[in-house]
Design a protein around this motif. Structure first.
Motif, mmCIF file in Angstrom:
data_model
loop_
_atom_site.group_PDB
_atom_site.id
_atom_site.type_symbol
_atom_site.label_atom_id
_atom_site.label_comp_id
_atom_site.label_asym_id
_atom_site.label_seq_id
_atom_site.Cartn_x
_atom_site.Cartn_y
_atom_site.Cartn_z
ATOM 1 N N SER A 269 32.847 34.944 39.981
ATOM 2 C CA SER A 269 32.511 36.373 39.921
ATOM 3 C C SER A 269 32.567 36.948 38.513
ATOM 4 N N GLY A 270 33.361 36.330 37.645
ATOM 5 C CA GLY A 270 33.583 36.894 36.317
ATOM 6 C C GLY A 270 34.651 37.968 36.300
ATOM 7 N N TYR A 271 35.252 38.233 37.465
ATOM 8 C CA TYR A 271 36.312 39.230 37.552
ATOM 9 C C TYR A 271 37.682 38.581 37.375
ATOM 10 N N GLU A 272 38.671 39.417 37.076
ATOM 11 C CA GLU A 272 40.060 39.000 36.980
ATOM 12 C C GLU A 272 40.876 39.826 37.958
ATOM 13 N N PRO A 273 42.127 39.447 38.220
ATOM 14 C CA PRO A 273 42.937 40.193 39.185
ATOM 15 C C PRO A 273 42.993 41.695 38.908
ATOM 16 N N ASP A 274 43.067 42.087 37.658
ATOM 17 C CA ASP A 274 43.154 43.510 37.322
ATOM 18 C C ASP A 274 41.883 44.281 37.663
ATOM 19 N N ASP A 275 40.781 43.572 37.901
ATOM 20 C CA ASP A 275 39.522 44.235 38.230
ATOM 21 C C ASP A 275 39.407 44.587 39.709
ATOM 22 N N VAL A 276 40.253 44.008 40.531
ATOM 23 C CA VAL A 276 40.175 44.216 41.984
ATOM 24 C C VAL A 276 40.740 45.589 42.343
ATOM 25 N N ASP A 277 39.969 46.353 43.112
ATOM 26 C CA ASP A 277 40.356 47.718 43.492
ATOM 27 C C ASP A 277 41.009 47.797 44.862
ATOM 28 N N VAL A 278 40.714 46.848 45.745
ATOM 29 C CA VAL A 278 41.258 46.860 47.104
ATOM 30 C C VAL A 278 41.251 45.426 47.618
ATOM 31 N N LEU A 307 56.635 45.129 43.498
ATOM 32 C CA LEU A 307 55.464 45.993 43.581
ATOM 33 C C LEU A 307 55.406 46.719 44.917
ATOM 34 N N VAL A 308 55.762 46.016 45.984
ATOM 35 C CA VAL A 308 55.796 46.652 47.308
ATOM 36 C C VAL A 308 56.843 47.756 47.326
ATOM 37 N N GLU A 309 57.998 47.482 46.792
ATOM 38 C CA GLU A 309 59.068 48.488 46.739
ATOM 39 C C GLU A 309 58.619 49.721 45.949
ATOM 40 N N ALA A 310 57.806 49.511 44.916
ATOM 41 C CA ALA A 310 57.374 50.614 44.046
ATOM 42 C C ALA A 310 56.172 51.374 44.590
ATOM 43 N N GLY A 311 55.621 50.943 45.741
ATOM 44 C CA GLY A 311 54.460 51.624 46.312
ATOM 45 C C GLY A 311 53.149 51.218 45.683
ATOM 46 N N TYR A 312 53.135 50.148 44.887
ATOM 47 C CA TYR A 312 51.941 49.705 44.173
ATOM 48 C C TYR A 312 50.823 49.322 45.132
ATOM 49 N N THR A 313 51.185 48.803 46.323
ATOM 50 C CA THR A 313 50.185 48.313 47.274
ATOM 51 C C THR A 313 49.880 49.326 48.384
ATOM 52 N N ASP A 314 50.442 50.523 48.294
ATOM 53 C CA ASP A 314 50.134 51.569 49.271
ATOM 54 C C ASP A 314 48.680 52.005 49.125
ATOM 55 N N ARG A 315 48.188 52.721 50.115
ATOM 56 C CA ARG A 315 46.791 53.154 50.083
ATOM 57 C C ARG A 315 46.503 54.048 48.876
ATOM 58 N N ASP A 316 47.496 54.791 48.418
ATOM 59 C CA ASP A 316 47.317 55.624 47.230
ATOM 60 C C ASP A 316 47.937 54.980 45.991
ATOM 61 N N GLY A 317 48.215 53.676 46.067
ATOM 62 C CA GLY A 317 48.804 52.969 44.941
ATOM 63 C C GLY A 317 47.760 52.362 44.026
ATOM 64 N N GLU A 318 48.217 51.617 43.037
ATOM 65 C CA GLU A 318 47.327 51.001 42.060
ATOM 66 C C GLU A 318 46.416 49.957 42.697
ATOM 67 N N LEU A 319 46.926 49.186 43.654
ATOM 68 C CA LEU A 319 46.125 48.181 44.348
ATOM 69 C C LEU A 319 46.395 48.282 45.853
ATOM 70 N N PRO A 320 45.584 49.059 46.565
ATOM 71 C CA PRO A 320 45.761 49.158 48.016
ATOM 72 C C PRO A 320 45.523 47.796 48.676
ATOM 73 N N ILE A 321 46.491 47.364 49.473
ATOM 74 C CA ILE A 321 46.392 46.086 50.175
ATOM 75 C C ILE A 321 46.464 46.330 51.674
ATOM 76 N N ASN A 322 45.520 45.743 52.383
ATOM 77 C CA ASN A 322 45.426 45.845 53.841
ATOM 78 C C ASN A 322 45.254 47.287 54.305
ATOM 79 N N THR A 323 44.241 47.939 53.758
ATOM 80 C CA THR A 323 43.912 49.299 54.195
ATOM 81 C C THR A 323 43.481 49.335 55.655
ATOM 82 N N SER A 324 43.048 48.198 56.188
ATOM 83 C CA SER A 324 42.637 48.111 57.590
ATOM 84 C C SER A 324 43.818 48.143 58.547
ATOM 85 N N GLY A 325 45.020 47.932 58.013
ATOM 86 C CA GLY A 325 46.196 47.709 58.846
ATOM 87 C C GLY A 325 46.633 46.259 58.818
ATOM 88 N N GLY A 326 45.754 45.401 58.248
ATOM 89 C CA GLY A 326 46.086 43.983 58.163
ATOM 90 C C GLY A 326 46.169 43.340 59.531
#
Length: 384
Positions: A269-278, A307-326
């Protein structure tokens, strides 16, 4: 090679369904075609991601049956089985069919019917994917998860609450997914107070047994422009396999299949981890979200819990993870889960995620088979 686009997506209600596997597959397939405005007779390739219709229902030939049910004859059909990463493997197969020029319209439908079997029966079917030398000793995927979680918490001095917060986050996201199996929030106390399944993991650290189906429609980008103004493109995709015997791995907290498939997808893709938005990660157990975050470069080894403790992966965090509910909240119908991950990323990129919507131009999905035995990582981008 022309870029491969996704122009339609659908997901059935996940949970306990009265419908059987062919009915579930047809429901998602019809909805996906309607979403894209494509007629069934335009389909040239039809792939069905499914792990165990024979074991669960005694039903074979479901891909041929689906072609009949959709009115998609004489499309080429194929069933894709890669255990619990069958959905991701289906995305890879559909991508190849378009990228190779073999097809200009490929439908992927993933599904599983599981809830009519007892928990013990379903667990036994799933456990059959482990190596025979482990299976004969009664080792199951939940036991692998418990052993790995204990090792991770002790080795990296991570609080037990950090795993519980993965479940809390994903349940919170699932409330806004109308097709999720569990649409209710839980708190840390509820997770930690639930029954022990495989110490230190408890009931709320595990995904449920689920019925359901999901679908994606693929075509070359030049064809996509004829059907849609908004669509997603597969920018990178790769798969990898790890040791089948889990105890042979040099470090149980490193999933090399995740690392290798992620590396291949990033390179393509030419992308790196920091490029991923969700991102959609395979949280069959809460500990897997940590291991995939680290394997994919979103966190340093042993630091995902911070990162989880800091809210980094929350929907309003830097990298939302499992916005579907996972898998944890949305559910885990084995053959459908990887496809449903793709549906969520697609909807995020085209702005159709409703109350779950985040700002995203690049999304990643990681679908895991077994306990990391096989992995597919897919990176998508919004059409430009």
């Amino acid at each position: 090679m022309e870029r491969v686009a996704i122009i339609g997506a659908s997901m059935t209600q996940f949970g306990q369904r009265d419908a059987w596997i062919r009915d579930l597959l047809a429901e998602a397939g019809i909805d996906c075609l309607e979403d894209a405005g494509v007629d069934p007779d335009e389909i040239e390739h039809l792939y069905v991601s499914n792990m165990a219709s024979g074991e669960f229902e005694g039903q074979g030939g479901i891909m041929n049956g689906l072609a009949h049910d959709l009115g998609a004859l004489p499309a080429y059909t194929e069933r894709v089985d890669q255990t619990s990463s069958s959905g991701g493997a289906g995305i890879y197969a559909a991508w190849r069919s378009i990228a190779s020029g073999a097809s200009e319209m490929t439908l992927l439908v993933g599904g599983e019917k599981m809830t009519h079997r007892t928990t013990a029966e379903a667990t036994d079917v799933i456990a059959s994917i482990t190596h025979p030398c482990e299976y004969k000793h009664g080792v199951t995927l939940p036991s692998f998860a418990g052993l790995t979680a204990r090792h991770y918490l002790d080795r990296f001095d991570a609080p037990r609450e950090s795993l519980a917060k993965v479940a809390v986050k994903n349940h919170r996201n699932g409330v806004d997914n109308p097709n999720a199996q569990f649409r209710r929030e839980v708190d840390v106390e509820t997770v930690l107070g639930s029954p022990v399944v495989a110490d230190p993991l408890r009931l709320y650290d595990f995904c449920p047994i689920t019925d359901g189906s999901a679908a994606l429609l693929f075509c070359p980008e030049s064809v996509a422009r004829e059907y849609a103004d908004e669509y997603a493109v597969i920018a990178g995709i790769d798969g990898a396999t790890d040791t089948h015997v889990v105890h042979e791995r040099p470090d149980p907290t490193v999933m090399s299949g995740v690392v290798e498939s992620g590396r291949g997808a990033y390179e393509m893709s030419g992308y790196e981890p920091d490029d991923v938005d969700v991102a959609e990660l395979h949280d069959m157990f809460t500990i897997l979200e940590f291991l995939q975050m680290e394997g994919l470069g979103f966190a340093e080894h042993g630091e995902a819990w911070e990162l989880v403790e800091a809210g980094y992966t929350d929907r309003d965090g830097e990298l939302p993870i499992n916005t579907s509910g996972g898998l944890k909240s949305k559910g885990h119908p084995l053959g459908a889960s990887g496809v449903a991950q793709g549906v969520e990323i697609y909807e995020q990129l085209v702005g159709e995620a409703g109350p779950r919507q985040v700002e995203a131009d690049v999304g990643l999905a990681c679908n895991v088979g077994g306990f990391g035995n096989c992995v597919i990582t897919t990176i998508m981008e919004a059409a430009r």
